[in-house]
Design a protein around this motif. Structure first.
Motif: not given
Length: 882
Positions: A77-87, A181-182, A188-192, A196-201
């Motif tokens: 249900d998250q697919v499509g609404h974020t840049n990183r979720h997939h089935t 820019e993202v 408070t924006c930081s890791v975690g 989309d700024r701090y992308l867990e890879v």
């Protein structure tokens, strides 16, 4: 760097570090029935992490196909609404099974990211578990990462567990800073942060503890490493795009969607959701079907059906109508086929499955829209303007309607939608789904087998060369426990250091036979194998005592083995014949190879005509008559696939495989079973049935050899017996049966004609029995009818002759009562036939009901029929007064 090079560089790097490169397992988790799908790179190695299995390597790397669309791990249900979720996604991972640990794992990750992939060090951040000072020192002192780019998190974020108890340990995650820019823009924006700024890879899991039921952590003697990195995320980072969907893994699929829809991706936020959903779900659909999962209404098949239907619905948001998903799965095969040959091999089959599902959904969608319109009309008539969340959920769950589509329709019709109620229903369904998933139906492997395998116990299989052998007992099991010895009449499981017995696998049943010596005799009733090197002989001790270390003779029932070999080789001939006559979309979807008969399940969408079945049966028998050689050869898996050897959907194959070839190239399959040496040994093939067992799956059952001859003889005997009863010969039997059927139909016609004339006469007589109750004509009589159909015909005749009134008829058989009530149209506003029959049926010990004008019922109190019919007049009198 394109995604193929990203994957290759990862695997090549770890190959250079001494890792075994392990090919992706199927999306159906072979050895873990608790999982819906393979959802992480570590799944194929789970038994290694648990210490229940040993392999020839202690460090490995892989690019594993994964699906997270059901069960506890569900991103659907998250697919499509974020840049990183997939089935569907690929998980790159490196693993250590008691080999290297934390320092090497961190070093490998850092070198690969910064040197091999060339990511700037200043863009990388890491998180560690709050108490993992060891990891902190490695990152800060060994790697040289600045202290302010090492973030400590708690157990929820940075501590991994396989379950409530068992292996567990801290994690360290590597993040990539995509730039301000993202960012969400919050101070408070930081890791975690969820933006989309701090992308867990990359996630590095250090499995170093065992958690007991009380929650206590004990260090493992041999800690493990389990890492996972999504190929899609890494490719996006290396290609300089902010969304996985902008990477080359998706670009061709999205481009085709643009062409089909006549609109552009990236122009409208709402449309972009549809583009993402369609591209992701097309990939999941192609890979799931290629691994043998078919759309259905339960389990894995239900998840696949939801994925396909969700893609179709989002296609309609883009204005796409008619089947289109199959065009996109075809593009997926173009993009991913070079890396996953199973896609290319299944191209036609995937196409047919998807087209069939799209056509089925078109009908379902029509019904869903009708239900929504009907409910909105009902709400409007009551002056209500909110569509309940329960209805929205029902449409979503049953018909695949996204709630935003319902909102669109509702908005056009002047309605609001109770999204809160929908969310609640969704949460309840997810919880119920997690509770109800009991596994794939595969049997749990007994713990004792796992322990013996982990101990390094194994049996050498000699059955390809011989059916009897001198051997030594290495373990005796009784009631699930290892024992030193066992004696007469006890049921045991015996493991030998070498054995000619074939353990059940690949659809072939296990061997039976005998194990013994001068003082011992054990009847082997079944043989199984776990996982590949442990042969377990299940039997009963007839006489003597067996102990670990005994020298014994193991002897297979050769006649039974020979019959099994006939049937097994016949399945290969059958698959070759099916592919030649029906097409190369045919793939084995299951089988049962026993000594008496064989069963073969395969992918195909339509019933096979009798003429085509004859052709298939003839083709198999012609190849038997040719006495073609059946040869086996051990070769590298990749070489076997290059020679177009056929593999099973669900099997996991090692680097070296056994290939069974019939003739020069009539049939070539990966197979570990026992076979004849030449097709002529089979003798004859007799096909007895063909039918459907699931959507898109057909089943053929057949006999071979002596079993086929016995079955043919039985059928010939039946033909002779029937011919004798009908006083004809077998060659004239069909003509005789047609004559008998025609004669019977004519007699039935005459009987029906006589019954109609009799009913007309009786109805005329019954009209004279009508009594007038408060001005209403009432007939209540028992008639000669043998079934409800005859009773209805009586009622129809009476109704035609009675312009106004109530008719109640009863009939009896030896053990049943039949009741009927007819009310003429002018009286249905005052009398209800359903209520009359309901009350009357109680008197004869049964129940009934129906419409206002016609109802039926009955019971078992045959003796009460006459008395009950007599009470009808009083019942009508009461109804007319009330």
């Amino acid at each position: 760097m394109d995604s193929r090079k990203v994957r290759e560089k990862f695997l090549n790097y770890f190959r250079d570090q001494g890792h075994e490169i392990v090919g992706s397992s199927s999306l159906l988790p072979k050895d873990d029935p608790t999982l819906l799908f393979t959802n992480a790179g570590m799944v194929p190695f789970k038994n290694l992490f648990l210490g229940l299995e040993k392999r020839s390597y202690t460090r490995a790397a892989s690019s594993q196909k994964c699906v997270r669309a059901g069960g506890k791990h569900n991103d659907l249900d998250q697919v499509g609404h974020t840049n990183r979720h997939h089935t569907f996604f690929e998980m790159l991972g490196n693993f250590s099974f008691g080999d290297y640990f934390k320092e090497e794992a961190i070093y490998f990750a850092w070198e690969l990211m910064t040197v091999e992939y060339g990511l700037p060090e200043e863009k990388l951040w890491v998180s560690i578990y709050k108490d993992d000072d060891e990891a902190y020192k490695i990152w800060s002192q060994k790697i040289g990462l600045p202290h302010d780019r090492i973030i400590r998190f708690g157990e929820e974020d940075n501590f991994w567990s396989m379950g409530e108890t068992g292996p567990c340990g801290p994690c360290s995650e590597i993040y990539y800073d995509q730039g301000a820019e993202v960012s969400c823009g919050k101070p408070t924006c930081s890791v975690g942060c969820d933006c989309d700024r701090y992308l867990e890879v990359w996630n590095l899991v250090f499995t170093q503890y065992n958690r007991d039921p009380d929650g206590n952590l004990t260090p493992l003697p041999d800690p493990n490493i389990d890492t996972g990195m999504g190929l899609e995320r890494l490719a996006a980072v290396l290609q300089g795009v902010y969304s996985n969907y902008d990477s080359d893994l998706f670009s061709d699929i999205i481009k085709l969607t643009e062409e089909l829809a006549g609109s552009r991706y990236g122009q409208d936020k709402k449309s972009d959701i549809s583009f993402k959903v369609i591209s992701d779900h097309s990939r999941a659909t192609a890979f799931l079907i290629a691994d043998g999962i078919m759309p259905s209404n339960e389990g894995r098949g239900y998840v696949l059906r939801r994925i396909i239907r969700r893609a179709i619905r989002y296609g309609q948001v883009l204005g796409l109508s008619g089947p289109f998903i199959h065009r996109l799965t075809d593009k997926v095969i173009d993009v991913m086929g070079p890396d996953y040959p199973e896609l290319a091999h299944s191209r036609r089959f995937i196409d047919e499955v998807v087209i069939n599902e799209e056509k089925r959904f078109a009908d379902t969608l029509f019904h869903g829209l009708s239900i929504l319109k009907e409910d909105m009309d009902g709400l409007r008539s009551k002056g209500q303007s909110t569509i309940p969340g329960g209805l929205v959920f029902r449409l979503y769950d049953t018909f695949g309607f996204p709630p935003d589509l319902v909102e669109d329709i509702a908005r056009d019709e002047g309605f609001r939608v109770d999204i809160g109620g929908f969310d609640q229903a969704m949460a309840e369904q997810k919880a119920a789904s997690q509770r109800s998933w009991k596994g794939s139906g595969e049997e749990e492997i007994p713990e004792i087998y796992r322990r013996l395998d982990a101990r390094g116990l194994e049996s050498q299989f000699l059955g390809y060369e011989t059916s009897n052998a001198q051997t030594r007992v290495v373990s005796v099991l009784k009631d699930g426990q290892e024992v030193d010895s066992a004696s007469r009449e006890e049921h045991v499981e015996i493991i030998l250091d070498q054995s000619p017995f074939y353990g059940e696998s690949g659809g072939q049943v296990g061997d039976t036979g005998w194990i013994g010596n001068d003082s011992l005799r054990i009847e082997v009733l079944d043989t199984i194998r776990y996982p590949t090197n442990l042969i377990i002989h299940k039997g009963k001790i007839i006489e003597g005592l067996i102990s670990t270390g005994d020298t014994v003779e193991a002897k297979v029932d050769e006649t039974r083995r020979r019959n099994i070999a006939d049937n097994h080789t016949a399945t290969h001939l059958l698959q070759a014949a099916l592919r030649e006559t029906l097409g190369e979309h045919v793939k084995q979807a299951g089988s049962h190879v026993g000594p008496e008969r064989m069963r073969f399940d395969f992918t195909h969408f339509a019933q096979i005509t009798p003429e085509r079945l004859k052709e298939i049966e003839m083709l198999v028998n012609l190849n038997i008559q040719k006495n073609l050689p059946v040869t086996t050869k051990i070769m590298p898996r990749d070489e076997a696939f290059k020679q177009e050897a056929i593999a099973l959907f669900e099997e996991r194959y090692g680097d070296q495989v056994r290939v069974v070839t019939i003739g020069d190239s009539l049939s070539r399959e990966l197979c570990g079973g026992t076979h004849v040496t030449a097709t002529g040994d089979i003798g004859v093939f007799f096909l007895v049935s063909e039918g459907a067992v699931a959507s898109g799956i057909r089943r053929i059952e057949a006999f071979t050899g002596e079993g086929a001859i016995r079955e043919i003889q039985k059928e010939v005997d039946n033909l002779k017996t029937i011919s004798s009863l009908l006083k004809t010969t077998p060659d004239q039997l069909a003509k005789k049966v047609q004559h008998v059927i025609g004669d019977q139909k004519e007699k039935d016609r005459k009987i029906e004609s006589l019954k109609a004339r009799l009913a007309t006469k009786q109805s005329e007589d019954l009209i004279t029995t009508a009594k007038e109750i408060n001005g209403i004509k009432v007939i209540s009589q028992e008639v000669a009818a043998v079934n409800p159909k005859d009773l209805r015909e009586f009622g129809d005749h009476l109704k035609d002759k009675l312009s106004s009134g109530i008719i109640v008829l009863g009939a009896r058989s030896n053990v049943k009562v039949f009741l009927l009530c007819r009310v003429t149209p002018d009286l249905t506003d005052r009398f209800n036939a359903g209520n009359i029959i309901k009350d009357l049926s109680v008197l004869v010990g049964g129940k009934g009901g129906g419409r206002k004008d016609m109802a039926e019922g009955g019971g078992t109190k045959v003796s009460e029929l006459k008395k009950s019919l007599g009470k009808v007049y009083d019942m009508i009198a009461e109804y007319s007064v009330s």
